[in-house]
Design an enzyme around this catalytic site. Sequence first.
Site, PDB file in Angstrom:
ATOM      1  N   SER A 147       0.851  -1.191   0.000  1.00  0.00           N
ATOM      2  CA  SER A 147       0.000   0.000   0.000  1.00  0.00           C
ATOM      3  C   SER A 147       0.884   1.236   0.000  1.00  0.00           C
ATOM      4  O   SER A 147       2.039   1.196   0.450  1.00  0.00           O
ATOM      5  CB  SER A 147      -0.887   0.002   1.251  1.00  0.00           C
ATOM      6  OG  SER A 147      -1.493   1.268   1.453  1.00  0.00           O
ATOM      7  N   TYR A 160      -1.154  -0.166  10.740  1.00  0.00           N
ATOM      8  CA  TYR A 160      -1.292  -0.574   9.338  1.00  0.00           C
ATOM      9  C   TYR A 160      -0.119  -0.061   8.517  1.00  0.00           C
ATOM     10  O   TYR A 160       0.477  -0.813   7.727  1.00  0.00           O
ATOM     11  CB  TYR A 160      -2.608  -0.039   8.776  1.00  0.00           C
ATOM     12  CG  TYR A 160      -2.803  -0.329   7.308  1.00  0.00           C
ATOM     13  CD1 TYR A 160      -3.038  -1.625   6.860  1.00  0.00           C
ATOM     14  CD2 TYR A 160      -2.778   0.702   6.369  1.00  0.00           C
ATOM     15  CE1 TYR A 160      -3.238  -1.884   5.512  1.00  0.00           C
ATOM     16  CE2 TYR A 160      -2.982   0.449   5.022  1.00  0.00           C
ATOM     17  CZ  TYR A 160      -3.208  -0.850   4.597  1.00  0.00           C
ATOM     18  OH  TYR A 160      -3.395  -1.110   3.259  1.00  0.00           O
TER      19      TYR A 160
END
Length: 255
Positions: A147, A160
């Site tokens: 990501s 995250y």
Amino acid sequence: METYPNFKLDGKVALVTGSARGLGRACALALAHAGADVALGLRDVTSATELTREIEDMGRRAMPLQMDVSSMDEITTAVDRAVEAFGKIDILVNNVGIAPPNPAEDVTEADFDMTFNLNVKAAFFTSQAVARYMIKQGGGRIINMSSQAGYIALQDESVYCMTKAALNHMTKNLASEWARHSINVNAVAPTFIETPGTEPWLSDPEFRKSVVDRIPLGRVGKPVEVAGPVVFLASDAASLITGEILLIDGGWTTR
């Protein structure tokens, strides 16, 4: 040396984890469209009846596998079953990941462990299980779903973001270690993409605007725009690429 790049995956076998929906589903369909047979790693083996049919309608083989990647036993069993059924695994897409929002001051040990276990530990041990077969067969491709969060700080997503930075470095380490076995290891790193997982946030007009305002191309992405680069990295056209993290962020990280 071929004169033109080869983007076809005819005769290849791919394993895609978390393939029931969203990016995993898009990748499974795109790989099948390019010519690959696909093993579908699923937390619930009954969740991909329609996806299996769509792949088979393309003339490819599809095999749903019970594969909750939080379980080491299920990882090993699923990989073994895929190889038993197809004879090999040429391509692995590690797609499973979670991003529970939480301010850093409120993160619990359970939150931290769950996110690292699914986003990093599961990808490592799935890669290990598949790579053991790839080493025997003389090569393969591993593609991790990272990501843009591995490069930037996102509000209330500290854990995250850490996991995606760790996944990026894991990608480089495995690429270096397994290059001698002709295993290419890369990652793709998307921005916000229209998926069932992001829908609760992107359906909020204020949040969506805050995201789009950060993306120079002026929009969020579609799953197929991530699946395309995955097919490229799985193909012979990307044979000299390893240890790379391909940002698919509409230009977010240029600012």
